[in-house]
Design an enzyme around this catalytic site. Structure first.
Site, PDB file in Angstrom:
ATOM      1  N   ARG A  31       0.843  -1.191   0.000  1.00  0.00           N
ATOM      2  CA  ARG A  31       0.000   0.000   0.000  1.00  0.00           C
ATOM      3  C   ARG A  31       0.886   1.250   0.000  1.00  0.00           C
ATOM      4  NH1 ARG A  31      -5.075   1.557  -1.260  1.00  0.00           N
ATOM      5  NH2 ARG A  31      -6.224   2.548   0.424  1.00  0.00           N
ATOM      6  N   THR A  38      -9.160   0.756  -9.609  1.00  0.00           N
ATOM      7  CA  THR A  38      -8.576  -0.474  -9.065  1.00  0.00           C
ATOM      8  C   THR A  38      -8.712  -1.636 -10.058  1.00  0.00           C
ATOM      9  OG1 THR A  38      -9.134   0.326  -6.857  1.00  0.00           O
ATOM     10  CG2 THR A  38      -8.547  -1.971  -7.000  1.00  0.00           C
ATOM     11  N   THR A  93      -3.958  -0.808  -7.401  1.00  0.00           N
ATOM     12  CA  THR A  93      -4.766   0.368  -7.732  1.00  0.00           C
ATOM     13  C   THR A  93      -3.960   1.657  -7.796  1.00  0.00           C
ATOM     14  OG1 THR A  93      -6.811   1.515  -7.111  1.00  0.00           O
ATOM     15  CG2 THR A  93      -5.338   0.951  -5.332  1.00  0.00           C
ATOM     16  N   ASN A 141      -6.212   4.096  -7.228  1.00  0.00           N
ATOM     17  CA  ASN A 141      -7.417   4.598  -6.566  1.00  0.00           C
ATOM     18  C   ASN A 141      -8.434   5.003  -7.623  1.00  0.00           C
ATOM     19  OD1 ASN A 141      -9.137   5.024  -4.458  1.00  0.00           O
ATOM     20  ND2 ASN A 141      -8.514   7.119  -4.118  1.00  0.00           N
ATOM     21  N   ASP A 188      -8.075   7.956   0.254  1.00  0.00           N
ATOM     22  CA  ASP A 188      -8.560   6.820   1.062  1.00  0.00           C
ATOM     23  C   ASP A 188      -8.351   7.051   2.560  1.00  0.00           C
ATOM     24  OD1 ASP A 188      -9.775   5.301  -0.814  1.00  0.00           O
ATOM     25  OD2 ASP A 188      -8.218   3.774  -0.970  1.00  0.00           O
ATOM     26  N   SER A 200      -7.521   0.586   3.208  1.00  0.00           N
ATOM     27  CA  SER A 200      -8.006   0.120   1.904  1.00  0.00           C
ATOM     28  C   SER A 200      -9.202  -0.804   2.102  1.00  0.00           C
ATOM     29  CB  SER A 200      -6.881  -0.646   1.213  1.00  0.00           C
ATOM     30  OG  SER A 200      -7.368  -1.293   0.058  1.00  0.00           O
ATOM     31  N   GLY A 203     -13.327  -1.750  -6.822  1.00  0.00           N
ATOM     32  CA  GLY A 203     -14.581  -1.017  -6.601  1.00  0.00           C
ATOM     33  C   GLY A 203     -14.688  -0.413  -5.219  1.00  0.00           C
ATOM     34  N   GLY A 204     -13.548  -0.023  -4.606  1.00  0.00           N
ATOM     35  CA  GLY A 204     -13.614   0.606  -3.276  1.00  0.00           C
ATOM     36  C   GLY A 204     -14.337  -0.320  -2.306  1.00  0.00           C
TER      37      GLY A 204
HETATM   38  N1  GLY Z   1      -8.421   2.708  -3.349  1.00  0.00           N
HETATM   39  C1  GLY Z   1      -9.453   1.796  -3.065  1.00  0.00           C
HETATM   40  C2  GLY Z   1      -9.132   0.922  -1.907  1.00  0.00           C
HETATM   41  O1  GLY Z   1      -7.986   0.735  -1.594  1.00  0.00           O
HETATM   42  O2  GLY Z   1     -10.018   0.437  -1.266  1.00  0.00           O
END
Ligand code: GLY
Length: 577
Positions: free
Chosen positions: A119, A388, A406, A408, A430, A459, A481-482
């Site tokens: 990350r 993502t 991702t 983002n 995020d 995340s 998809g977040g």
């Molecule tokens: N950027 C989307 C996530 O990490 O959930």
């Protein structure tokens, strides 16, 4: 006979043929998914692909081919995953990246499990209120677009580290397909064209000449040659992570940051380290789930949801009001914990044991009223762009890799590094840029996820591996998809092991999403009938019909090999070996 039924009948016959041809015998299909399609996905898009010796499923057919090329050359699943990851940075610049980050979940056939967290982290000069306008006290959009939006990228360090520990081939070998794709180019398809057309912010920054020649997005059929990116990849292939985090690529990145008012420095890049984590290991009705711990919330939230649902045996049928209600209430409770309690474990104490325990799930399940929706406060829904990408890889030995990566938002911050040839992430969004205020996914998060220099932003990524009751791999799955990553990954797994769907049907099945705030159940067309919608409203659920929820790519073990299915709602390809 009405045309709709004829279409469904043909579709079902074709599914039956495809499944039979693929020798899919592990899980029996008992749900007629044709009933639930609502015309939103064509059958061909969900065609399962069989590979006797291995499989790669991703959002780019060319990137999946890159992974399959490495499998054919004798590489293992980790080699192929790293090849796919670098290739996605070339062929799927929308989300594939070297300027972003991700999470990789590895299960080796010899029983070793590992998770690597690469990350992004907040730059050293980041401050808690850096996105709050001091004059108005309101959030600006600087966490979304432009130079200030980026965290320190982790992808190159993470993929190289995973390869060094679990791969079998040199970095230069696994990166060769990506370098070739960047150097020789590839034809722009309609998906790349559409994604550029929908992300015109890119045209404000240095990538405009490459991606918007003459001010218009690259047309389908044009050849996209990325010489700067090819050179950057060659440098990384030769020098390893030092080729990205120091030297000329790092200098190009920092120069562009400085020019545009960003804050990432050479020191930030030099300090970046991926983290090895212990995967969350849980069970669901005798199956084992291996998924991602913090700094992603994905694994905890998914595990908590499934532990709650396990208390209800058997679950009501797919598409019923009772099922939809229970799934919604389980997601609601898990997301309430997620939004309040989770953050980077290096900075906050995460109650992982408690949140993933069966005893805790039992108390949460006991609080669900089977006839009434529980209320959570309502907030305005923020915009929800696509972003993502997830890819799944399996090899002949039974090693599997589940990776989500991702920038983002699509094309991240839209900032492209001249001479480097890559997009930077907008992952700083995020963080809870202003605890209590929704981010771009409408997620309202607390202090645990506030901005601190060097901290990983929370995340939702949930790259997951499911083991069968005998301990062999059953599924490799995850999504983009977040927050919808969590709900979609959970639902694909439930569809297979609870509703006995084939993987293709499990991925096509209309999806549900609830993230506690906003207090609205989103659903895809066909997820339930109008009568069920009326029942759900009567129970107190606010409903919102929505387009494609999330973007998953999965693999399932079957007799004699692997089935791969790419997201039926999107582009990509499953490539077998
Ligand atoms: N950027 C989307 C996530 O990490 O959930």
């Amino acid at each position: 006979m009405p045309r709709r039924f004829v279409r469904h009948a043909i579709a079902l016959v074709l599914v039956a043929f495809a499944v039979a041809a693929c020798r899919q015998a592990t899980v029996r299909q008992t749900v007629d998914i044709g009933t639930y399609l609502g015309g939103q996905a064509s059958l061909s898009q969900a065609t399962p692909v069989f590979g006797a010796h291995g499989m790669v499923a991703s959002n780019s057919a060319l990137a999946s081919e890159a992974g399959a090329e490495i499998l054919k050359a004798g590489g293992n699943a980790v080699d192929a995953a790293v090849a796919t990851g670098f290739a996605l940075a070339v062929t799927y610049p929308f989300a594939g990246n070297i300027g972003g980050g991700g999470f990789m979940n590895i299960h080796m056939a010899d029983g070793r499990d590992a998770a690597i967290d690469y990350r992004e982290i907040a730059p050293l000069a980041a401050t808690r209120d850096m996105y709050v306008d001091p004059a108005t006290g309101k959030l600006t959009d600087k966490s979304l677009v432009g130079h200030l939006a980026s965290g320190v990228p982790g992808s190159v360090a993470g993929m190289a580290e995973a390869l060094a520990r679990y791969g079998s081939l040199p970095l230069a070998k696994v990166m060769a397909p990506a370098i070739r794709l960047a150097r020789d180019g590839f034809p722009v398809d309609s998906a790349l064209y559409r994604s550029l057309r929908g992300n015109r912010a890119v045209a404000q920054f240095a990538g405009k000449d490459l991606f918007f020649p003459g001010g218009e997005p690259l047309a389908p059929g044009a050849r996209l040659v990325q010489s700067d990116l090819a050179r950057t990849l060659e440098i990384i292939a030769a020098k390893g992570p030092a080729g990205f985090y120091a030297g000329e690529v790092a200098e190009a990145l920092v120069a562009e940051e400085r020019r545009g008012g960003g804050i990432i420095t050479m020191e930030d890049l030099a300090r970046y380290k991926p983290e090895w984590r212990t995967p969350i290991r849980s069970t669901y009705r005798g199956y084992t789930l291996l998924t991602m711990p913090p700094a992603s919330s994905g694994g905890i939230t998914m595990t908590e949801t499934m532990n709650i649902l396990e208390q209800f045996a058997p679950l009501p049928p797919y598409g019923s009001a009772a099922y939809t209600h229970l799934v919604t209430e389980a997601f609601r409770r898990a997301f309430i914990d997620r939004n309040e309690k989770l953050g980077d474990p290096a900075f906050v104490k995460v109650p992982l044991e408690q949140l993933t325990s069966k005893a805790y799930a039992k108390t949460l399940a006991a609080g669900i009223d089977r006839t009434r929706a529980t209320k959570t406060p309502a907030f305005k829904v923020a915009r929800e762009p696509e972003h993502t990408t997830h890819y799944s890889v399996a090899d002949a030995k039974g090693n599997v890799v589940s990776t989500t990566t991702t920038l983002n938002g699509g094309y991240g911050s839209a900032v492209w590094i001249p001479k480097g040839g890559f997009f930077m992430n907008n992952e700083m969004d995020d963080f809870a840029a202003q605890p209590g205020t929704p981010n771009m996914f409408g997620l309202v998060q607390g202090e645990a996820n506030a901005i601190v220099p060097g901290k990983r932003m929370l995340s939702a990524m949930a790259p997951t591996i499911v083991l069968d009751k005998d301990g062999s791999v059953l599924l490799v799955v995850g999504a983009a998809g977040g927050p919808r990553i969590i709900t979609t990954t959970t639902e694909v797994i439930l569809n297979v092991i609870e509703h006995r769907m084939s993987l293709a049907d499990a991925m096509r099945a209309p999806r549900l999403h609830h993230q506690s705030i906003p207090d609205t159940l989103r659903y895809e067309a066909g997820a339930f009938s109008d009568a069920v919608a009326d029942s759900l409203r009567a129970m107190g659920h606010a409903l919102l019909r929505t387009g494609g929820l999330a973007n998953a790519n999965g693999i399932m073990r079957v007799n004699g090999g692997w089935i791969g299915v790419r997201e039926p709602r999107s582009t990509g390809g499953a490539v077998g070996h």
